[in-house]
Design an enzyme around this catalytic site. Structure first.
Site, PDB file in Angstrom:
ATOM      1  N   ASP A   9      46.346  22.208  47.639  1.00 52.41           N
ATOM      2  CA  ASP A   9      45.379  23.057  48.346  1.00 52.41           C
ATOM      3  C   ASP A   9      45.945  23.350  49.726  1.00 52.41           C
ATOM      4  OD1 ASP A   9      42.893  24.405  48.953  1.00 52.41           O
ATOM      5  OD2 ASP A   9      42.315  22.666  50.145  1.00 52.41           O
ATOM      6  N   SER A  10      45.334  24.312  50.405  1.00 50.05           N
ATOM      7  CA  SER A  10      45.769  24.619  51.766  1.00 50.05           C
ATOM      8  C   SER A  10      45.408  23.489  52.726  1.00 50.05           C
ATOM      9  CB  SER A  10      45.103  25.910  52.225  1.00 50.05           C
ATOM     10  OG  SER A  10      43.699  25.726  52.233  1.00 50.05           O
ATOM     11  N   CYS A  72      42.929  25.640  44.937  1.00 49.00           N
ATOM     12  CA  CYS A  72      42.648  26.532  46.063  1.00 49.00           C
ATOM     13  C   CYS A  72      42.433  27.911  45.452  1.00 49.00           C
ATOM     14  CB  CYS A  72      43.852  26.537  46.998  1.00 49.00           C
ATOM     15  SG  CYS A  72      43.757  27.760  48.313  1.00 49.00           S
ATOM     16  N   GLU A 151      37.579  21.614  57.801  1.00 46.10           N
ATOM     17  CA  GLU A 151      38.841  21.010  58.254  1.00 46.10           C
ATOM     18  C   GLU A 151      38.627  20.221  59.551  1.00 46.10           C
ATOM     19  OE1 GLU A 151      42.121  20.948  57.012  1.00 46.10           O
ATOM     20  OE2 GLU A 151      41.371  21.792  55.144  1.00 46.10           O
ATOM     21  N   CYS A 183      35.472  28.674  46.969  1.00 50.19           N
ATOM     22  CA  CYS A 183      36.487  28.083  47.840  1.00 50.19           C
ATOM     23  C   CYS A 183      36.286  26.580  47.731  1.00 50.19           C
ATOM     24  CB  CYS A 183      36.289  28.547  49.282  1.00 50.19           C
ATOM     25  SG  CYS A 183      37.321  27.638  50.464  1.00 50.19           S
ATOM     26  N   HIS A 185      36.804  24.249  49.634  1.00 51.33           N
ATOM     27  CA  HIS A 185      36.266  23.573  50.832  1.00 51.33           C
ATOM     28  C   HIS A 185      34.728  23.580  50.827  1.00 51.33           C
ATOM     29  CE1 HIS A 185      40.332  23.982  52.449  1.00 51.33           C
ATOM     30  NE2 HIS A 185      39.981  23.273  53.506  1.00 51.33           N
TER      31      HIS A 185
HETATM   32  N1  DGL Z   1      40.309  25.852  49.858  1.00 52.43           N
HETATM   33  C1  DGL Z   1      40.907  27.115  49.733  1.00 52.43           C
HETATM   34  C2  DGL Z   1      40.225  28.004  48.721  1.00 52.43           C
HETATM   35  O1  DGL Z   1      39.700  27.507  47.796  1.00 52.43           O
HETATM   36  C3  DGL Z   1      41.319  27.900  50.904  1.00 52.43           C
HETATM   37  C4  DGL Z   1      40.791  27.689  52.235  1.00 52.43           C
HETATM   38  C5  DGL Z   1      41.704  28.360  53.239  1.00 52.43           C
HETATM   39  O2  DGL Z   1      42.795  27.842  53.427  1.00 52.43           O
HETATM   40  O3  DGL Z   1      41.323  29.407  53.789  1.00 52.43           O
HETATM   41  O4  DGL Z   1      40.219  29.192  48.792  1.00 52.43           O
END
Ligand code: DGL
Length: 265
Positions: A9-10, A72, A151, A183, A185
């Site tokens: 993931d990012s 992600c 984050e 997303c 997150h």
């Molecule tokens: N968690 C990631 C997603 O599902 C990306 C969040 C990001 O880096 O902007 O899209």
């Protein structure tokens, strides 16, 4: 097969998927890589997201993973098809499992998707949903402020509540019955999101369905671990390993002993 499952993931969002994989497949070993240094991916051009994601994949592939989860949505939208066509191991994204879970639960086929700018602009969810059922009405909304809240560890703050309520306000006027957290997150903000949306809207995060897909693929490709062991998961971050340490001890029921800061070229 005792090789590990790779999850990328990012940043920390993919841990919502990793947690579910570890819960559903307790004997499997996970290698998790979060590119915290370059997070967020959401506002970046797709060729940049592609190159960063391929960087991460190369790193884990060299560690001999047997299956890759792109946990992600932004990276899934940017590279899934390409990576599935080139990597000689099974590759799972999070968009199709999320779409499938939403279709399973919606009654009126009125579905909203929230995600990063990249994911929303790609229309990957609308396509995934319409590929399965073209009668679905899909409403999309980008929520660029949500990832920094997660984050920065601010999910339980008054600021988070304000930001989420303000950004989701347009959804109030739609008569949706299902909301996809597009997303990885966002599940960490789900108590606030649920409170705002109320009881008549089902909230979908793709973790559970993605882990189910991982389980099925491992089984069909004869890659499941069938012995007896306590797996030793390894977590890597391009950012602060202290932050990963804190978050993993909050979010996982078990200690993650190996947390390492790494550099990606
Ligand atoms: N968690 C990631 C997603 O599902 C990306 C969040 C990001 O880096 O902007 O899209």
């Amino acid at each position: 097969m005792n090789r590990p499952i790779g999850i990328i993931d990012s940043g920390v969002g993919g841990m919502t998927v990793a947690r579910e994989v570890m819960r559903q497949l307790p004997k499997e070993e996970v290698l998790y890589l979060g590119d915290t240094l370059r997070c967020p991916y959401g506002p970046r051009p797709f060729d940049e997201v592609r190159s960063y994601t391929l960087n991460m994949i190369r790193y884990l592939y060299e560690k001999d993973i047997k299956l890759l989860v792109i946990a992600c949505n932004t990276a899934t939208a940017a590279v899934l098809k390409e990576v599935q066509a080139t990597l000689p191991i099974p590759v799972v994204g999070v968009i199709h499992p999320g779409a499938r879970a939403a279709l399973k639960i919606t009654k009126r086929r009125e579905i909203a998707v929230i995600g990063t700018e990249g994911t929303i602009q790609s229309q990957a969810y609308a396509q995934a949903l319409h590929n399965i059922d073209e009668r679905v009405n899909v409403h999309s909304l980008a929520c660029p402020e949500f990832v920094p809240l997660v984050e920065n560890g601010a999910v339980n703050t008054h600021e988070a509540l304000q930001v989420v309520y303000e950004r989701l306000a347009p959804l109030r006027d739609l008569s949706i019955d299902t909301l996809i957290l597009g997303c990885t997150h966002y599940p960490l903000l789900s108590p606030i999101i649920k409170k705002f949306m109320g009881n008549n809207v089902s909230i979908i995060s793709s973790g559970t369905e993605t882990a189910r897909e991982v389980s099925t693929l491992l089984h069909y490709s004869n890659r499941s671990y069938t012995g007896d062991r306590t797996p030793r998961h390894r977590f890597y971050t391009t950012g602060s390993s202290e932050m990963f340490n804190r978050l993993t001890s909050e979010w996982f029921n078990q200690d993650i002993e190996h947390i390492e800061h790494i550099h990606l070229d």
